[in-house]
Design an enzyme around this catalytic site. Structure first.
Site, PDB file in Angstrom:
ATOM      1  N   GLU A  34       0.861  -1.195   0.000  1.00 15.01           N
ATOM      2  CA  GLU A  34       0.000   0.000   0.000  1.00 15.01           C
ATOM      3  C   GLU A  34       0.886   1.231   0.000  1.00 15.01           C
ATOM      4  O   GLU A  34       1.790   1.360   0.822  1.00 15.01           O
ATOM      5  CB  GLU A  34      -0.928   0.006   1.220  1.00 15.01           C
ATOM      6  CG  GLU A  34      -1.692   1.302   1.449  1.00 15.01           C
ATOM      7  CD  GLU A  34      -2.524   1.769   0.256  1.00 15.01           C
ATOM      8  OE1 GLU A  34      -3.412   1.015  -0.172  1.00 15.01           O
ATOM      9  OE2 GLU A  34      -2.267   2.887  -0.249  1.00 15.01           O
ATOM     10  N   LYS A  37       0.132   6.478   3.444  1.00 11.07           N
ATOM     11  CA  LYS A  37       0.748   6.389   4.780  1.00 11.07           C
ATOM     12  C   LYS A  37      -0.163   5.672   5.773  1.00 11.07           C
ATOM     13  O   LYS A  37       0.225   5.360   6.888  1.00 11.07           O
ATOM     14  CB  LYS A  37       1.066   7.787   5.305  1.00 11.07           C
ATOM     15  CG  LYS A  37       2.223   8.421   4.568  1.00 11.07           C
ATOM     16  CD  LYS A  37       2.737   9.658   5.329  1.00 11.07           C
ATOM     17  CE  LYS A  37       3.883  10.300   4.595  1.00 11.07           C
ATOM     18  NZ  LYS A  37       3.428  11.056   3.408  1.00 11.07           N
ATOM     19  N   THR A  42      -9.724   4.408  -0.134  1.00 10.75           N
ATOM     20  CA  THR A  42     -10.673   5.504  -0.349  1.00 10.75           C
ATOM     21  C   THR A  42     -11.721   5.560   0.756  1.00 10.75           C
ATOM     22  O   THR A  42     -12.044   6.628   1.278  1.00 10.75           O
ATOM     23  CB  THR A  42     -11.380   5.312  -1.715  1.00 10.75           C
ATOM     24  OG1 THR A  42     -10.388   5.244  -2.732  1.00 10.75           O
ATOM     25  CG2 THR A  42     -12.336   6.442  -2.015  1.00 10.75           C
ATOM     26  N   CYS A  43     -12.258   4.397   1.103  1.00 16.25           N
ATOM     27  CA  CYS A  43     -13.351   4.359   2.074  1.00 16.25           C
ATOM     28  C   CYS A  43     -12.960   5.045   3.384  1.00 16.25           C
ATOM     29  O   CYS A  43     -13.661   5.925   3.868  1.00 16.25           O
ATOM     30  CB  CYS A  43     -13.751   2.901   2.322  1.00 16.25           C
ATOM     31  SG  CYS A  43     -14.902   2.714   3.666  1.00 16.25           S
ATOM     32  N   GLY A 182     -23.189  16.787 -10.673  1.00 14.15           N
ATOM     33  CA  GLY A 182     -23.445  15.353 -10.500  1.00 14.15           C
ATOM     34  C   GLY A 182     -24.266  15.109  -9.245  1.00 14.15           C
ATOM     35  O   GLY A 182     -23.971  15.678  -8.181  1.00 14.15           O
ATOM     36  N   GLY A 184     -25.120  11.861  -8.086  1.00  9.91           N
ATOM     37  CA  GLY A 184     -25.024  10.506  -7.557  1.00  9.91           C
ATOM     38  C   GLY A 184     -24.865  10.601  -6.046  1.00  9.91           C
ATOM     39  O   GLY A 184     -25.017  11.678  -5.452  1.00  9.91           O
ATOM     40  N   GLY A 273     -18.202  11.039 -10.864  1.00  9.10           N
ATOM     41  CA  GLY A 273     -17.816   9.623 -10.941  1.00  9.10           C
ATOM     42  C   GLY A 273     -16.327   9.422 -10.742  1.00  9.10           C
ATOM     43  O   GLY A 273     -15.563  10.385 -10.614  1.00  9.10           O
ATOM     44  N   ALA A 326     -17.918   0.141  -1.091  1.00  9.21           N
ATOM     45  CA  ALA A 326     -16.974  -0.490  -0.163  1.00  9.21           C
ATOM     46  C   ALA A 326     -17.391  -1.929   0.148  1.00  9.21           C
ATOM     47  O   ALA A 326     -16.572  -2.852   0.105  1.00  9.21           O
ATOM     48  CB  ALA A 326     -16.901   0.336   1.117  1.00  9.21           C
ATOM     49  N   HIS A 451     -42.924  -2.564  17.603  1.00  9.35           N
ATOM     50  CA  HIS A 451     -43.568  -1.255  17.658  1.00  9.35           C
ATOM     51  C   HIS A 451     -43.081  -0.499  18.895  1.00  9.35           C
ATOM     52  O   HIS A 451     -42.967  -1.104  19.959  1.00  9.35           O
ATOM     53  CB  HIS A 451     -45.086  -1.431  17.737  1.00  9.35           C
ATOM     54  CG  HIS A 451     -45.812  -0.140  17.910  1.00  9.35           C
ATOM     55  ND1 HIS A 451     -45.995   0.744  16.866  1.00  9.35           N
ATOM     56  CD2 HIS A 451     -46.387   0.428  19.008  1.00  9.35           C
ATOM     57  CE1 HIS A 451     -46.658   1.797  17.318  1.00  9.35           C
ATOM     58  NE2 HIS A 451     -46.906   1.640  18.615  1.00  9.35           N
TER      59      HIS A 451
HETATM   60  C1  LIG Z   1     -16.749  10.646  -1.134  1.00 15.00           C
HETATM   61  C2  LIG Z   1     -16.983   9.170  -1.215  1.00 15.00           C
HETATM   62  C3  LIG Z   1     -17.920   8.584  -0.391  1.00 15.00           C
HETATM   63  C4  LIG Z   1     -18.143   7.219  -0.453  1.00 15.00           C
HETATM   64  N1  LIG Z   1     -19.083   6.677   0.381  1.00 15.00           N
HETATM   65  C5  LIG Z   1     -19.321   5.360   0.314  1.00 15.00           C
HETATM   66  C6  LIG Z   1     -20.267   4.766   1.189  1.00 15.00           C
HETATM   67  O1  LIG Z   1     -20.881   5.437   2.007  1.00 15.00           O
HETATM   68  N2  LIG Z   1     -20.478   3.442   1.124  1.00 15.00           N
HETATM   69  C7  LIG Z   1     -19.811   2.665   0.202  1.00 15.00           C
HETATM   70  O2  LIG Z   1     -20.045   1.455   0.171  1.00 15.00           O
HETATM   71  N3  LIG Z   1     -18.892   3.195  -0.630  1.00 15.00           N
HETATM   72  C8  LIG Z   1     -18.633   4.521  -0.595  1.00 15.00           C
HETATM   73  N4  LIG Z   1     -17.683   5.051  -1.415  1.00 15.00           N
HETATM   74  C9  LIG Z   1     -16.990   4.161  -2.363  1.00 15.00           C
HETATM   75  C10 LIG Z   1     -15.904   3.349  -1.664  1.00 15.00           C
HETATM   76  O3  LIG Z   1     -15.054   4.216  -0.972  1.00 15.00           O
HETATM   77  C11 LIG Z   1     -15.137   2.523  -2.682  1.00 15.00           C
HETATM   78  O4  LIG Z   1     -16.048   1.748  -3.414  1.00 15.00           O
HETATM   79  C12 LIG Z   1     -14.145   1.602  -2.016  1.00 15.00           C
HETATM   80  O5  LIG Z   1     -13.228   2.336  -1.256  1.00 15.00           O
HETATM   81  C13 LIG Z   1     -13.396   0.769  -3.067  1.00 15.00           C
HETATM   82  O6  LIG Z   1     -12.439  -0.026  -2.429  1.00 15.00           O
HETATM   83  P1  LIG Z   1     -11.202  -0.626  -3.221  1.00 15.00           P
HETATM   84  O7  LIG Z   1     -10.493  -1.499  -2.240  1.00 15.00           O
HETATM   85  O8  LIG Z   1     -11.637  -1.214  -4.502  1.00 15.00           O
HETATM   86  O9  LIG Z   1     -10.279   0.615  -3.625  1.00 15.00           O
HETATM   87  P2  LIG Z   1      -9.702   1.842  -2.802  1.00 15.00           P
HETATM   88  O10 LIG Z   1     -10.411   2.037  -1.540  1.00 15.00           O
HETATM   89  O11 LIG Z   1      -9.643   2.970  -3.763  1.00 15.00           O
HETATM   90  O12 LIG Z   1      -8.235   1.377  -2.405  1.00 15.00           O
HETATM   91  C14 LIG Z   1      -7.212   1.214  -3.327  1.00 15.00           C
HETATM   92  C15 LIG Z   1      -5.890   1.345  -2.602  1.00 15.00           C
HETATM   93  O13 LIG Z   1      -4.864   0.925  -3.480  1.00 15.00           O
HETATM   94  C16 LIG Z   1      -3.732   1.748  -3.293  1.00 15.00           C
HETATM   95  N5  LIG Z   1      -2.936   1.640  -4.511  1.00 15.00           N
HETATM   96  C17 LIG Z   1      -3.298   1.956  -5.766  1.00 15.00           C
HETATM   97  N6  LIG Z   1      -2.321   1.631  -6.641  1.00 15.00           N
HETATM   98  C18 LIG Z   1      -1.317   1.105  -5.907  1.00 15.00           C
HETATM   99  C19 LIG Z   1      -0.055   0.551  -6.233  1.00 15.00           C
HETATM  100  N7  LIG Z   1       0.371   0.460  -7.502  1.00 15.00           N
HETATM  101  N8  LIG Z   1       0.727   0.117  -5.213  1.00 15.00           N
HETATM  102  C20 LIG Z   1       0.320   0.176  -3.910  1.00 15.00           C
HETATM  103  N9  LIG Z   1      -0.880   0.683  -3.566  1.00 15.00           N
HETATM  104  C21 LIG Z   1      -1.692   1.111  -4.553  1.00 15.00           C
HETATM  105  C22 LIG Z   1      -4.343   3.124  -3.060  1.00 15.00           C
HETATM  106  O14 LIG Z   1      -3.432   3.962  -2.386  1.00 15.00           O
HETATM  107  C23 LIG Z   1      -5.562   2.781  -2.207  1.00 15.00           C
HETATM  108  O15 LIG Z   1      -5.273   2.829  -0.838  1.00 15.00           O
HETATM  109  C24 LIG Z   1     -17.406   6.410  -1.360  1.00 15.00           C
HETATM  110  C25 LIG Z   1     -16.440   6.988  -2.182  1.00 15.00           C
HETATM  111  C26 LIG Z   1     -16.225   8.357  -2.110  1.00 15.00           C
HETATM  112  C27 LIG Z   1     -15.174   8.969  -2.991  1.00 15.00           C
END
Ligand SMILES: Cc1cc2nc3c(=O)[nH]c(=O)nc-3n(C[C@H](O)[C@H](O)[C@H](O)COP(=O)(O)OP(=O)(O)OC[C@H]3O[C@@H](n4cnc5c(N)ncnc54)[C@H](O)[C@@H]3O)c2cc1C
Length: 472
Positions: A34, A37, A42-43, A182, A184, A273, A326, A451
């Site tokens: 990862e 830090k 993202t979550c 947007g 969404g 998006g 997530a 209830h």
């Molecule tokens: C504002 C916002 C609100 C959201 N709210 C919700 C919600 O309420 N409920 C919900 O279900 N979803 C929500 N989501 C969506 C959710 O955050 C994502 O669907 C989810 O985090 C996707 O998880 P992931 O593991 O696929 O990727 P990510 O969480 O994006 O994680 C990918 C990780 O890979 C790391 N990485 C990338 N490339 C490399 C590399 N080459 N080497 C090492 N590390 C790397 C990145 O640093 C990152 O930490 C939200 C998103 C946003 C932007």
């Protein structure tokens, strides 16, 4: 000599870190690379957690603003929000959770390798920009590199005035005005946050309705509620230009009737998006099949390259609409880890994925919308129950919204449940179990709902589907 693992996960978001924990639970020696830090992706860092923390602040402010209604006296003091404290609390929540994932890694003996990963073929991973080393996966590499905000052609995101959700979560001031591009989940959640904090919010949505993936009735209810709250929505409208300058942005909007509206705003939030992250990964170099930048996978998350799987926001099954959520990424991570460990694994039924949007009022939905059910050829019947007549909703002073059930007339099978209103993001869990168990509407009717609860609205909507709601 490369460091050997059974499984190497790239990315510690909700897809990657959950896959790693499940793999480790099943006895596989696991490492996660990862580059951030902190763990959680993202979550935890920019998505679900910070936004919902801000929404809890918005909710607290709403209660304080209506203190009189609750018989609470705040004296003469004006109710205001202190963004420094808001941000500090939000950051504490985020840090607590990312540290929690670190703890889980230690508990499960997962190595966190800090750096950026690059695929080298035949199970190899080079880690650069951090703890540089060469790793080798004996069984499988799981790519879970996620997504990042996606821009729109012609709109230059300067990250200062024309911003994405990454910047919006960290604003240390309440903007006087904000235009959100947007509608969404991300767009309408920020609309609720900043409207409650005191900003004058305008939403511009290209499609004819807000939250376009939701049932049409839900979109209409949200638009009505937003109007009541003072949020302006332009649907069927397009941002045709945006120029940051001075302390704001000049935004040009082409409205549905073809006229142009020019808006000067403090911030333009681009919430249109997210796109896949594969930069630096050497995906094409090792022969991974990509589609519009997303990694193509089969229903068990295998890529076309043996020994490499992918899960989460970065994947596509070829058609439109892999949900970027997530809980979806985590479910995919678990299926993948179990398959790698040799357990029986089954494809996920994406019709049973709940979607939650934490705007005010909240939205929870699972299964087919009425339009989707009709398009699939079902003879549909629907039932709706409004929160407005529910005792618990009246007590909470949250009476906007309804629960709507979509069912198949012939077999009485539950096809979808769509709700907007108080606690909808929690209530949808019951509907999700019901769909998973292929319940009939009759079974929901016979399920006794306590209830007074918000959940009674689900039971009553089931009654309504059979034309016999008790309280309407
Ligand atoms: C504002 C916002 C609100 C959201 N709210 C919700 C919600 O309420 N409920 C919900 O279900 N979803 C929500 N989501 C969506 C959710 O955050 C994502 O669907 C989810 O985090 C996707 O998880 P992931 O593991 O696929 O990727 P990510 O969480 O994006 O994680 C990918 C990780 O890979 C790391 N990485 C990338 N490339 C490399 C590399 N080459 N080497 C090492 N590390 C790397 C990145 O640093 C990152 O930490 C939200 C998103 C946003 C932007």
């Amino acid at each position: 000599m490369p460091q050997d693992y059974d499984v190497i996960v790239i990315g510690a978001g909700t897809g990657g870190y959950v896959a790693a924990i499940r793999a480790a639970q099943l006895g596989l020696k696991t490492a996660v690379v990862e580059k951030q830090k902190a763990l959680g992706g993202t979550c935890l860092l920019w998505g679900c957690i910070p936004t919902k923390a801000l929404l809890e602040h918005a909710h607290a402010l709403k209660i304080a603003q209506h203190a009189k209604d609750w018989g609470i006296s705040l004296g003469q003091a004006a109710v205001t929000i202190d963004m420094t404290q808001v941000q500090a609390r939000k950051d504490r929540v985020v840090t607590g959770l990312t540290k929690g994932v670190e703890f889980l890694f230690k508990k499960n003996k997962i190595d966190w390798i800090k750096g950026t990963a690059r695929l080298t073929g035949n199970g190899g991973v080079d880690v650069f920009e951090g703890e540089q080393q060469t790793l080798r996966a004996r069984r499988e590499i799981i790519v879970a590199t996620g997504s990042a905000p996606r821009g729109v052609p012609g709109i230059e995101i300067d990250h200062t005035r024309i911003i994405t959700s990454d910047e919006a979560i960290g604003l240390r001031e309440v903007p006087k005005t904000m235009v959100i591009m947007g509608s969404g989940a991300v767009g309408v959640e920020f609309a609720s946050i900043f409207n409650r904090f005191g900003s004058d919010v305008t939403i511009v949505e290209l499609l004819p309705r807000l939250v376009p993936v939701e049932d049409e009735a839900v979109s209409a209810e949200l638009e009505k509620s937003f109007r009541k709250q003072g949020i302006t929505s332009h649907t069927g409208a397009k941002v045709t230009g945006a120029k940051a300058g001075g302390d704001g942005v000049d935004v040009s909007v082409q409205l549905a009737d073809g006229t142009t509206k020019n808006i000067r705003t403090d911030y333009l939030l681009v919430a249109t998006g997210r796109g896949p992250v594969t930069t630096g990964l050497n995906a094409e170099g090792v022969g991974l099949q990509l589609e519009k930048g997303y990694i193509s996978v089969d229903p068990l998350f295998r890529t076309n390259v043996p020994g490499i799987s992918a899960v989460g926001d970065v994947i596509t099954f070829g058609g439109p609409g892999h949900p970027q959520l997530a809980h979806v990424s985590s479910a995919e991570g678990i299926v993948t880890a179990e398959r790698i460990a040799g357990q029986e694994s089954r494809p996920i039924n994406y019709d049973h994925v709940p979607g939650c949007t934490y705007c005010d009022p909240e939205i929870g939905s699972v299964g087919l919308t009425e339009a989707e059910a009709r398009a699939r050829g079902f003879d549909v019947r629907v039932g709706t129950f409004p929160f407005g007549v529910l005792g618990r909703a009246k007590m909470a002073q949250e009476t906007d919204g309804f629960v709507k059930i979509v069912a198949d007339k012939k077999y009485d099978e539950l096809l979808g449940v769509h709700m907007i209103g108080p606690r909808s993001t929690e209530l949808v869990a019951e509907a999700t179990v019901a769909l998973r168990l292929e319940s009939t509407v009759e079974e929901l009717i016979r399920t006794i709902h306590a209830h007074p609860t918000f959940a009674e609205a689900v039971g009553e909507a089931a009654h309504a589907t059979h034309g016999a709601a008790i309280h309407t």
